[in-house]
Motif scaffolding. Sequence first.
Motif, PDB file in Angstrom:
ATOM      1  N   TYR A   1       1.482   8.026 -11.292  1.00 21.38           N
ATOM      2  CA  TYR A   1       0.398   7.252 -10.672  1.00 21.38           C
ATOM      3  C   TYR A   1      -0.131   7.975  -9.428  1.00 21.38           C
ATOM      4  CZ  TYR A   1      -1.805   3.277  -8.219  1.00 21.38           C
ATOM      5  OH  TYR A   1      -2.684   2.439  -7.565  1.00 21.38           O
TER       6      TYR A   1
ATOM      7  N   GLU B   1       2.069  16.424   0.570  1.00 22.70           N
ATOM      8  CA  GLU B   1       2.098  16.045  -0.856  1.00 22.70           C
ATOM      9  C   GLU B   1       2.089  17.293  -1.720  1.00 22.70           C
ATOM     10  OE1 GLU B   1      -1.388  13.637  -1.161  1.00 22.70           O
ATOM     11  OE2 GLU B   1      -0.394  11.853  -0.375  1.00 22.70           O
TER      12      GLU B   1
ATOM     13  N   THR C   1      -3.521  -3.148  -0.099  1.00 25.31           N
ATOM     14  CA  THR C   1      -2.277  -3.901   0.082  1.00 25.31           C
ATOM     15  C   THR C   1      -1.699  -3.737   1.486  1.00 25.31           C
ATOM     16  OG1 THR C   1      -0.802  -2.130  -0.620  1.00 25.31           O
ATOM     17  CG2 THR C   1      -1.773  -3.493  -2.352  1.00 25.31           C
TER      18      THR C   1
HETATM   19  N1  LIG Z   1      -6.419  -8.867  -7.228  1.00 24.44           N
HETATM   20  C1  LIG Z   1      -6.932  -7.689  -6.878  1.00 24.44           C
HETATM   21  N2  LIG Z   1      -6.193  -6.569  -7.063  1.00 24.44           N
HETATM   22  C2  LIG Z   1      -6.713  -5.381  -6.710  1.00 24.44           C
HETATM   23  C3  LIG Z   1      -8.019  -5.272  -6.189  1.00 24.44           C
HETATM   24  C4  LIG Z   1      -8.777  -6.461  -6.004  1.00 24.44           C
HETATM   25  O1  LIG Z   1      -9.932  -6.429  -5.527  1.00 24.44           O
HETATM   26  N3  LIG Z   1      -8.191  -7.644  -6.361  1.00 24.44           N
HETATM   27  N4  LIG Z   1      -8.522  -4.023  -5.890  1.00 24.44           N
HETATM   28  C5  LIG Z   1      -7.993  -2.892  -6.642  1.00 24.44           C
HETATM   29  C6  LIG Z   1      -8.460  -1.621  -6.073  1.00 24.44           C
HETATM   30  S1  LIG Z   1     -10.145  -1.433  -5.925  1.00 24.44           S
HETATM   31  C7  LIG Z   1      -7.634  -0.615  -5.714  1.00 24.44           C
HETATM   32  S2  LIG Z   1      -8.291   0.899  -5.269  1.00 24.44           S
HETATM   33  C8  LIG Z   1      -6.168  -0.790  -5.786  1.00 24.44           C
HETATM   34  C9  LIG Z   1      -5.426  -0.066  -4.651  1.00 24.44           C
HETATM   35  O2  LIG Z   1      -4.185   0.286  -5.085  1.00 24.44           O
HETATM   36  P1  LIG Z   1      -3.300   1.381  -4.320  1.00 24.44           P
HETATM   37  O3  LIG Z   1      -4.101   2.571  -4.002  1.00 24.44           O
HETATM   38  O4  LIG Z   1      -2.092   1.553  -5.161  1.00 24.44           O
HETATM   39  O5  LIG Z   1      -2.865   0.600  -3.012  1.00 24.44           O
HETATM   40  P2  LIG Z   1      -3.014   0.823  -1.463  1.00 24.44           P
HETATM   41  O6  LIG Z   1      -2.765  -0.510  -0.863  1.00 24.44           O
HETATM   42  O7  LIG Z   1      -4.299   1.449  -1.112  1.00 24.44           O
HETATM   43  O8  LIG Z   1      -1.797   1.803  -1.110  1.00 24.44           O
HETATM   44  C10 LIG Z   1      -1.244   1.743   0.166  1.00 24.44           C
HETATM   45  C11 LIG Z   1      -0.009   2.603   0.293  1.00 24.44           C
HETATM   46  O9  LIG Z   1      -0.331   3.976   0.153  1.00 24.44           O
HETATM   47  C12 LIG Z   1       0.559   4.764   0.918  1.00 24.44           C
HETATM   48  N5  LIG Z   1      -0.217   5.784   1.610  1.00 24.44           N
HETATM   49  C13 LIG Z   1      -1.176   5.618   2.547  1.00 24.44           C
HETATM   50  N6  LIG Z   1      -1.678   6.810   2.917  1.00 24.44           N
HETATM   51  C14 LIG Z   1      -1.033   7.753   2.185  1.00 24.44           C
HETATM   52  C15 LIG Z   1      -1.127   9.157   2.083  1.00 24.44           C
HETATM   53  O10 LIG Z   1      -1.915   9.819   2.759  1.00 24.44           O
HETATM   54  N7  LIG Z   1      -0.297   9.757   1.189  1.00 24.44           N
HETATM   55  C16 LIG Z   1       0.595   9.066   0.429  1.00 24.44           C
HETATM   56  N8  LIG Z   1       1.351   9.727  -0.444  1.00 24.44           N
HETATM   57  N9  LIG Z   1       0.717   7.746   0.532  1.00 24.44           N
HETATM   58  C17 LIG Z   1      -0.107   7.096   1.376  1.00 24.44           C
HETATM   59  C18 LIG Z   1       1.266   3.870   1.886  1.00 24.44           C
HETATM   60  O11 LIG Z   1       2.650   3.863   1.563  1.00 24.44           O
HETATM   61  C19 LIG Z   1       0.628   2.501   1.658  1.00 24.44           C
HETATM   62  O12 LIG Z   1       1.585   1.471   1.695  1.00 24.44           O
HETATM   63  O13 LIG Z   1      -5.842  -2.190  -5.747  1.00 24.44           O
HETATM   64  C20 LIG Z   1      -6.467  -2.903  -6.797  1.00 24.44           C
HETATM   65  N10 LIG Z   1      -5.952  -4.256  -6.872  1.00 24.44           N
END
Ligand SMILES: Nc1nc2c(c(=O)[nH]1)N[C@H]1C(S)=C(S)[C@@H](COP(=O)(O)OP(=O)(O)OC[C@H]3O[C@@H](n4cnc5c(=O)[nH]c(N)nc54)[C@H](O)[C@@H]3O)O[C@H]1N2
Length: 774
Positions: A164, A565, A668
């Motif tokens: 992922y 990374e 999140t």
């Molecule tokens: N119900 C519902 N669910 C949704 C959405 C919604 O509108 N409603 N929106 C969706 C959308 S649009 C998206 S994009 C997804 C997001 O899904 P994800 O991208 O999986 O979630 P994020 O909350 O952005 O991830 C945050 C985590 O990324 C890590 N992180 C932050 N910066 C970095 C970095 O530079 N490098 C690394 N390796 N890790 C880092 C940290 O550990 C942080 O806790 O969620 C989706 N889920």
Amino acid sequence: MTDVSDEARTEAPEKGLRIGPPKNSAAGVPGVVHGLSHVFAEAGVGRGLRTLPLVNQHRGFDCPGCAWPEPGKPHLAEFCENGAKAVAEEATRKRADAAFFAEHPISELATWTDHRLGKSGRLTEPMLRDEGADHYRPVSWDEALDLVAAELRGLDSPDQAAFYTSGRTSNEAAFVYQLLARKLGTNNLPDCSNMCHESSGTALTETLGIGKGSVSLADITDHADLIVVVGQNPGTNHPRMLTALEEAKDRGARIVAINPLPEAGLQTFKNPQRVRGVVGQGTKLADRFLQVRLAGDLALFQAVNRLLLEADDDARTAGHKPVLDHDFIAEHTSGFAEAAAAWRTVNQADVELATGLDWAEIEAFVDDVKAADNIIVCWAMGLTQHKQAVATIREVVSFLLLRGNVGRPGAGACPVRGHSNVQGDRTMGIWERPTGPFLDALAAEFDFEPPRAHGYDVVDTVRALRDGRLRVFMAVGGNFAAATPDSAVTEAALREVPLTVHVSTKLNRSHVLPGRRSLVLPCLGRTERDVHAGREQVVTVEDSMSVVHTSRGRLAPASDSLRSETAILCDLARRVLGPEDATPWEEFADDYARVRDSISRVVPGFEDFERRVAEPGGFVLPHPPRDARLFPTSTGKANFTVNKLEVVRVPEGRLLLQTVRSHDQFNTTVYGLDDRYRGVKGGRRVVFVRPEDLTDLGFADGETVDLVSEWPGRDGGTEERRARGFRIIAFPTARGCAAAYFPETNVLVPLDHTAEGSNTPASKSVVIRLEAPK
Ligand SMILES: Nc1nc2c(c(=O)[nH]1)N[C@H]1C(S)=C(S)[C@@H](COP(=O)(O)OP(=O)(O)OC[C@H]3O[C@@H](n4cnc5c(=O)[nH]c(N)nc54)[C@H](O)[C@@H]3O)O[C@H]1N2
Ligand SMILES: Nc1nc2c(c(=O)[nH]1)N[C@H]1C(S)=C(S)[C@@H](COP(=O)(O)OP(=O)(O)OC[C@H]3O[C@@H](n4cnc5c(=O)[nH]c(N)nc54)[C@H](O)[C@@H]3O)O[C@H]1N2
Ligand SMILES: [Mo]
């Protein structure tokens, strides 16, 4: 019935929750003060002041917030309130280190809220949870990476692993990551895009031939006559977009907002970088607001297209200038006749039911359209996260094509991307359905035979986890457990997988719902200096408008043990693939220019990458429809489409729920408990419902209810999912529609409720009922 109460995670009931009136303007000085207060609280004044002036500047770092492009000459401080919060979150002085993990067992951490988990601070060293253990313990990088390599090498099939990506990953890291997965032999590369703009990519590829937006920043600021902002809340999620909209307004452009919620940022913008934004009234942004019902946009654009067609008939009969661009349609498009025949049957009653709008309101919008030479449509999750999302976006493209609004200044499609490098990651090949030409180029560059079968996207990954088909789940960034739908199913599935591996900056829910064995590998963030093999490294990213540029961190890393990374992934790849693999993984890690050199031969548009990306502002990737009105589709033309409308029927006594972001969160990551523009302070377990609906349903403002989602079960019954203890806020949303925050409400979104054609969770249209708590 799935009854998951995540109440357990709300250690203290939200006693501090206070509700005030929603705001009708965004930003201004309170915004800046609010953003800075987060920075100073987390990072300290000195570290904070060193960071902010470098955001989005040439030779600075790319803001880890959203993917909105930087202006050619950035203002002195091209950051926004929410960018400041994103930076603060990363630059924090707090640490989730070995002592932290020794103190807090995983079983305890699993009861913490996302807010509290995130506030634990930066991860500092590799941590391992052994099978059966309730604590993470520190391990060396060698031990950690050897363990992952051994597990991957021991799989019966490479498809038992999924990789992922969240959209913060740099181009270089993304490129080596997909190469590792494909050399191992799988296309299981789910990414956050699957939950985000996948519907846009699918619809745009079918209709225009390329899954990216077709406008530049200057098209908005300097050329568009009408900008339609649909299904998007830029005041919170893309605050720098408001500056661009303000510039457009100053030149006389009109703005139409289409949204079930009267979002503050679409009404008035008080630009903190201008005098009148600081002391005056600010700029009124939207000239027209269409308060559409959730999932009503397909019907709305079908009605608009029908009205444009009819206006064109009338104009031609009267001998006036035609309304449609017939030359463009004849020369550059395909399928117009079929689409036109379908529009002529669009039924006014269906449209009014689906949209909740009066026909006259739609006609007034069509007058705006007819008066505008150049039109841009901007959208985000309000269009992509519905069952008919792909059809809706195809219909938006038809709307643009009718008047030739693609491939000329001031016109086009503008899907406003989320994560700061989500578009770049896809360009680098993070995709479960890679194209043949991409794989051919990869094969030629690295002399191997990449897998051709499609891999798992996010929803299929959850299914595979649930069904025991995966043995390794690895994530570079993101928070898979919290971001995905159907939390109960996903969380249970993740706990059963033999190995989970998370490369992350900060602690989050995914780490505390570990697989049987679990590794958390800490990495550098965007803001931090990346020195490897004695060389200061830069990475590159691509913004929402296909501009590729460098990003260079400047702060001292949060811990000496952090690795980038790219370095982590190259080291892992070397161990997994063994000495027989010819890829120069060590050289890649020592000098990212070597990775860029390979990218320049594999990915079209990246020729001479190293030199061009060093130019101030970087370079723009080719986009045939935008640049030359060339459409690389199946027909070689831009395609009109016929989209069958399914009006969403919400049963009696039920509401349609959308799950949205508050002003104090990044997906999140919960920065704070306020949602200033919507008048919420000190809590997140709230549900916004229209007063008339509350009366009909027999509930009142301020009551606490459970949210229960209803979904047709496989056996003909109803599946129910429950989220407990939400306070009702009477709010002027569209009739029949409700809103609440994710991730708390992801428990309500059925895994199988996805967009047709893109498999994106339909998390903006979930049928729910309110229920008094038992
Ligand atoms: N119900 C519902 N669910 C949704 C959405 C919604 O509108 N409603 N929106 C969706 C959308 S649009 C998206 S994009 C997804 C997001 O899904 P994800 O991208 O999986 O979630 P994020 O909350 O952005 O991830 C945050 C985590 O990324 C890590 N992180 C932050 N910066 C970095 C970095 O530079 N490098 C690394 N390796 N890790 C880092 C940290 O550990 C942080 O806790 O969620 C989706 N889920
Ligand atoms: N500060 C901050 N910035 C962010 C993020 C963040 O969480 N915080 N997340 C980033 C990411 S990954 C993304 S994808 C973007 C998300 O950016 P947005 O898409 O703006 O985020 P959401 O909060 O999901 O808001 C969806 C908007 O669409 C509207 N909407 C919902 N359903 C419909 C519908 O059926 N029709 C119409 N017309 N409108 C509808 C909602 O009322 C809301 O205004 O923001 C990015 N930027
Ligand atoms: Mo997103």
